[in-house]
Design an enzyme around this catalytic site. Structure first.
Site, PDB file in Angstrom:
ATOM      1  N   LYS A   1       5.822 -14.216   4.013  1.00 20.04           N
ATOM      2  CA  LYS A   1       6.082 -15.097   2.872  1.00 20.04           C
ATOM      3  C   LYS A   1       7.577 -15.001   2.561  1.00 20.04           C
ATOM      4  CE  LYS A   1       4.480 -17.730  -0.522  1.00 20.04           C
ATOM      5  NZ  LYS A   1       3.825 -19.038  -0.343  1.00 20.04           N
TER       6      LYS A   1
ATOM      7  N   ASP B   1     -10.386  -9.997   6.510  1.00 20.41           N
ATOM      8  CA  ASP B   1     -11.712 -10.224   5.911  1.00 20.41           C
ATOM      9  C   ASP B   1     -12.069 -11.706   6.016  1.00 20.41           C
ATOM     10  OD1 ASP B   1     -11.776  -7.528   5.111  1.00 20.41           O
ATOM     11  OD2 ASP B   1     -12.755  -8.031   3.205  1.00 20.41           O
TER      12      ASP B   1
ATOM     13  N   TYR C   1       0.832  -1.202   0.000  1.00 17.02           N
ATOM     14  CA  TYR C   1       0.000   0.000   0.000  1.00 17.02           C
ATOM     15  C   TYR C   1       0.872   1.259   0.000  1.00 17.02           C
ATOM     16  CZ  TYR C   1      -3.947  -3.029   0.956  1.00 17.02           C
ATOM     17  OH  TYR C   1      -4.899  -4.000   0.866  1.00 17.02           O
TER      18      TYR C   1
ATOM     19  N   ASP D   1      -4.878  -7.237   5.498  1.00 15.20           N
ATOM     20  CA  ASP D   1      -6.149  -6.841   4.878  1.00 15.20           C
ATOM     21  C   ASP D   1      -6.929  -8.078   4.466  1.00 15.20           C
ATOM     22  OD1 ASP D   1      -8.163  -5.445   3.681  1.00 15.20           O
ATOM     23  OD2 ASP D   1      -6.949  -4.614   2.058  1.00 15.20           O
TER      24      ASP D   1
HETATM   25 MG    MG Z   1     -10.242  -4.841   3.490  1.00 14.37          MG
END
Ligand code: MG
Ligand code: NAI
Length: 332
Positions: free
Chosen positions: A171, A233, A124, A229
């Site tokens: 990772k 979810d 991001y 993120d």
């Molecule tokens: Mg999200």
């Protein structure tokens, strides 16, 4: 006197935020609330997604509640995602995303975990460009300083929840430089804080599988921006879905609560948006920012009693207003 900057945003953000404010005002009768703008609607009206006045109001209040904003999925000249702008401009470097089984709406009981997501960099970073025709590049930034900050936040959360396990998710087998730096820095800092005994690590793909197969095995998950993120979810399913998932963006001096969900254009205006994610996000301000755990517990207990008495597994818990009224009634 406590102050709160409220940013309803777009779509269902505008519907769930007033309900959460009503709950918060019941618990903090002297709360001073001021409203500010951000989001796509704001961009259309004023040509910017986050006006300076909004940043100033949030900084002055020290606490904020953000609803949700819409973002176009293509590039729009001059537009920058409002929530990413707020996180970056206000140095809201940590994102706390708890997932807990709730009565009746959760498909599984016994889940109680926290995902701590790095909130300022990773994929991001906003560094995307065309390298040549047909080749687009996104730069994934990992810095030691951000990892040290993240680990300090993790140590504090681990103390708060008396963590039985801390899982670093990365990772590093494929991204040895960026994920290696993340893993090594977090591991060393947490070991120094005395958490070696409960420290664990997982590759992100296996972590995703285990979050589905045995979510109760996790306690505190510490991870990078995009992984956090996606995993949050996924994990929110165990808490009853996106309509139930709260979060808190945290900086040194400012906290911005935010339901995990977006502006939900498919149900906006129908009056059926679930306000519990926003209400539980407000509860995170009580617990983590204003340090009022007894009030946070009262809020959570009211939500749980409401769900116990009126919730159902098909998520049919009523309209936004009915849910708000139901929680207020149980706050006493
Ligand atoms: Mg999200
Ligand atoms: P979304 O979270 O808005 O909706 C996903 C699905 O979950 C939809 O079917 C929606 O109806 C349902 N849902 C979400 N919240 C709900 C609630 N409180 N009660 C009942 N159902 C709920 O994600 P989507 O559709 O991918 O994105 C829509 C817009 O929101 C996009 O413009 C996206 O960029 C933006 N977005 C904004 C976020 C933010 O402001 N932090 C986060 C995620 C998306």
């Amino acid at each position: 006197m406590r102050r709160l900057c409220v940013i309803p945003g777009d779509g269902i953000g505008r519907e769930v935020v007033p309900v959460a404010i009503e709950v918060l005002e019941r618990l903090l009768p002297d709360l001073q609330v001021e409203e500010a703008e951000a989001g796509w609607g704001c961009f259309e009206r004023r040509g910017m997604s986050v006006p300076q006045t909004t940043l100033a109001s949030l900084s002055a209040c020290g606490a904020g509640l953000f609803g949700a904003v819409s973002s176009p999925s293509h590039r729009v000249e001059g537009y920058r995602s409002a929530i990413l702008t707020l996180r970056q401009e206000l140095a809201l470097n940590l994102n706390l995303r708890p997932v807990r089984s709730r009565p009746r709406v959760s498909p599984r009981q016994g889940v109680d975990l926290m995902i701590l997501r790095e909130n300022s960099e990773g994929l991001y970073s906003g560094r995307e460009h065309w390298e040549s025709d047909g080749v687009a590049i996104a730069e994934r930034v990992i810095s030691r300083s951000a990892c040290v900050r993240l680990a300090a936040g993790a140590a504090e959360l681990a103390r708060l929840r008396n963590a039985r396990r801390i899982t670093l998710v990365h990772k590093a087998n494929v991204l040895p430089l960026t994920c290696g730096l993340f893993r090594d820095t977090c591991r060393d800092a947490l070991a120094e804080e005395g958490w070696s005994d409960v420290l664990d690590e997982r590759l992100v793909d296996v972590a995703a599988l285990q979050l589905v197969a045995c979510p109760e095995a996790f306690d505190l998950i510490v991870t990078t921006n995009l992984f956090g993120d996606i995993l949050s979810d996924l994990a929110s399913h165990w808490g009853g879905g996106l309509g139930m998932a709260p979060s808190l963006n945290l900086g040194d001096a400012i906290a911005l609560a935010e339901p995990v969900h977006g502006s939900a254009p498919d149900i906006a205006g129908s009056g059926r948006a679930n306000p519990l994610a926003a209400i539980l996000s407000a509860g995170m301000l009580l617990r983590h920012h204003w340090r009022l755990p007894a009030l946070a517990e009262r809020l959570e207990a009211a939500v749980d009693v409401f769900l116990e008495e009126e919730g159902s597994v098909d998520f049919g818990i009523g309209t936004t207003r009915e849910v708000g009224r139901g929680v207020l009634q149980r706050l006493g």
